[in-house]
Scaffold this active site. Structure first.
Site, PDB file in Angstrom:
ATOM      1  N   SER A 116      -9.560   1.883   2.842  1.00 27.29           N
ATOM      2  CA  SER A 116      -8.646   2.626   1.983  1.00 27.29           C
ATOM      3  C   SER A 116      -7.635   1.739   1.252  1.00 27.29           C
ATOM      4  O   SER A 116      -6.931   2.201   0.348  1.00 27.29           O
ATOM      5  CB  SER A 116      -7.871   3.651   2.820  1.00 27.29           C
ATOM      6  OG  SER A 116      -7.099   3.007   3.830  1.00 27.29           O
ATOM      7  N   LYS A 124       0.852  -1.185   0.000  1.00 28.09           N
ATOM      8  CA  LYS A 124       0.000   0.000   0.000  1.00 28.09           C
ATOM      9  C   LYS A 124       0.893   1.242   0.000  1.00 28.09           C
ATOM     10  O   LYS A 124       1.869   1.314   0.745  1.00 28.09           O
ATOM     11  CB  LYS A 124      -0.908  -0.026   1.228  1.00 28.09           C
ATOM     12  CG  LYS A 124      -1.937   1.097   1.303  1.00 28.09           C
ATOM     13  CD  LYS A 124      -2.829   0.886   2.518  1.00 28.09           C
ATOM     14  CE  LYS A 124      -3.886   1.966   2.655  1.00 28.09           C
ATOM     15  NZ  LYS A 124      -4.774   1.721   3.822  1.00 28.09           N
ATOM     16  N   SER A 152     -10.191  -0.769   6.849  1.00 28.49           N
ATOM     17  CA  SER A 152      -9.590  -0.480   5.542  1.00 28.49           C
ATOM     18  C   SER A 152      -8.878  -1.643   4.882  1.00 28.49           C
ATOM     19  O   SER A 152      -8.497  -1.547   3.715  1.00 28.49           O
ATOM     20  CB  SER A 152      -8.607   0.692   5.665  1.00 28.49           C
ATOM     21  OG  SER A 152      -9.308   1.889   5.874  1.00 28.49           O
TER      22      SER A 152
END
Length: 458
Positions: free
Chosen positions: A155, A82, A179
């Site tokens: 996210s 990420k 997330s």
């Protein structure tokens, strides 16, 4: 034509072929990069692709394995990070214009651990700006492999979409209110939020220091356990168990509600029926005060996030997406009294979840009340609260929680969440593997038959 089929094999299957000499880390990495080139324009799962680095790491892994140096199951396996995870010499944007050109000079702890495990880094995956629930227009939404008109969630949506579409075997994500687990549910993969603090987040940009967790996204609990082992430096067994006699709690409050789509409720009930048929004992459990979770969550998250961004908000407020900036500004308005009360609520919530887990091994809920929407809801809005209603409690308590694919509604994946006591990460992963074997719901997104997609099979 690259062999895309191998990209949907399990990590142990690929690792065994590496060691048997019938498969090369270089060939697998090239297949991954080719698939990224083909699918990423529509999915928008990667912000940065590190093709040269990945091929160099794959060559190194292949040389080491042939020489007898074996770093473990992830040796030569393509993975992704990420894009709030520091990578020395590779930009880390956090999905924001604020850090659009930021190139760290040091790796995050998880980056170091994955490199030491011999994993191949394909690149940095897309995310909502600073993981705070808003898409920055410079980077755009990550689209869902099951329906590219829908979001992959946030996210850690880039990580989940990349794994689901076979762009990588596993990815690192972060989870502050769901997330990891929400995107995993939307994309039909497995996402695990470990016990708070189990994965060190040095070099991972913070959203809310007391709620942030780091963990794996993979296509199964078994693969997630291998990724977690690399992230933590300790083994995590996720072997499936005999479910006969295993007591599991169904959290009543989170199986209903006006936001619950009937199709999601039906998939969850079918999963519960399958567990009963396998001999598991399902009992109803309740946790008081769940209606207060949303307020407590925001009274913790907002001021902690705003404290991180104070200087940038003063210096360059225009670089944030407008809604991100608004949320950060709201954090300065949370009173100290409300913040302290939220921390008191957290202590009570830990006590009440432990009580609910007294006579059961885990608590089951749907992960999200609906299938993937077309856009991500704003975190601080009513839809944002509803989206995270079933995931946020595990961030407030720090308990391990795993989302796996339980089936499909409207042709889209539905997540089932398993929550266990703190420190019982292996139990959550093992139960996840058992449920996955029982439901057999893991499938490959069809991705359509017209460009830029090609239909693939494992």
């Amino acid at each position: 034509m690259p062999d895309f089929g191998v990209l949907f094999a399990s990590i142990p299957q690929v690792a065994a072929r590496y060691r048997a000499g019938t498969l090369s880390p270089v060939d697998v990495t090239r297949a991954s990069l080719s698939r990224i080139e083909e699918l990423n324009p529509a999915l928008n799962a990667f912000i940065t692709v590190t093709a040269d680095l990945a091929l160099a790491q794959a060559v190194h892994a292949e040389t080491e394995l042939r020489s007898g140096l074996d770093r473990g199951p992830l040796h030569g396996i393509p993975v992704a990070l990420k894009d709030l995870t520091d990578t020395a010499g590779v930009r880390t944007t956090c999905g924001s214009r604020v850090l659009a050109d930021h190139i760290p000079d040091k790796d995050a702890d998880v980056t170091v651990r994955l490199r030491e495990a011999g994993a191949v880094l394909l690149g940095k995956t897309n995310l909502l700006e600073f993981a705070y629930g808003i898409v920055h227009p410079d980077y755009g939404q990550t689209n869902n492999p099951w329906d590219v008109t829908r979001t992959s969630g946030g996210s850690s949506g880039g990580s989940a979409a990349a794994v689901a579409a076979g762009l990588c075997f596993a990815a690192f994500g972060t989870d502050t209110g769901g997330s990891i687990r929400i995107p995993a549910a939307y994309c039909g993969v497995t996402g695990f939020k470990p016990t708070y603090g189990l994965v060190r987040l040095d070099g991972v940009f913070p959203l809310s220091w007391s709620l942030d967790h780091g963990g794996p996204v993979a296509r199964s609990s078994g693969d997630a356990a291998l990724m977690l082992a690399a992230l933590t430096g300790r083994p995590h067994n996720a072997a499936p168990r005999d479910l006969h006699g295993v007591r599991l709690g169904v959290l009543v409050e989170h199986t209903r509600g006006p936001e619950m789509q009937p199709g999601v409720a039906e998939v969850f009930e079918r999963a519960c029926d399958a567990l009963r048929a396998a001999g598991a004992v399902l009992v109803q459990v309740r946790v008081p005060g769940l209606d207060l979770v949303e307020a407590a969550m925001m009274h913790v998250l907002q001021p902690e996030a705003s404290a991180v961004h104070t200087a940038w908000l003063q210096q360059s407020p225009e670089k944030y997406a407008p809604d991100t900036r608004t949320q950060l500004e709201q954090g300065f308005e949370v009173s100290a009294v409300n913040h302290v009360r939220a921390q008191q609520f957290r202590r009570n919530l830990v006590r009440d979840f432990l009580a609910a887990l007294t006579d059961v091994e885990a608590v089951l809920t749907p992960t999200v009340a609906w299938v993937a929407p077309h856009e991500d809801p704003v975190v601080s809005g009513d839809e944002g609260f509803a989206e995270a209603r079933r995931t946020a409690p595990a961030n407030l308590t720090g308990f391990p929680a795993l989302s796996l694919n339980a089936g499909f509604s409207q042709g889209l994946p539905v997540g089932l969440q398993i929550t266990t006591r703190p420190g019982e990460d292996a139990r959550a992963l093992s139960l996840g593997a058992s449920v996955e074997a029982l439901l057999n719901a893991n499938r490959i997104p069809p991705l359509g038959s017209s460009p830029p997609f090609k239909r693939t099979a494992p």
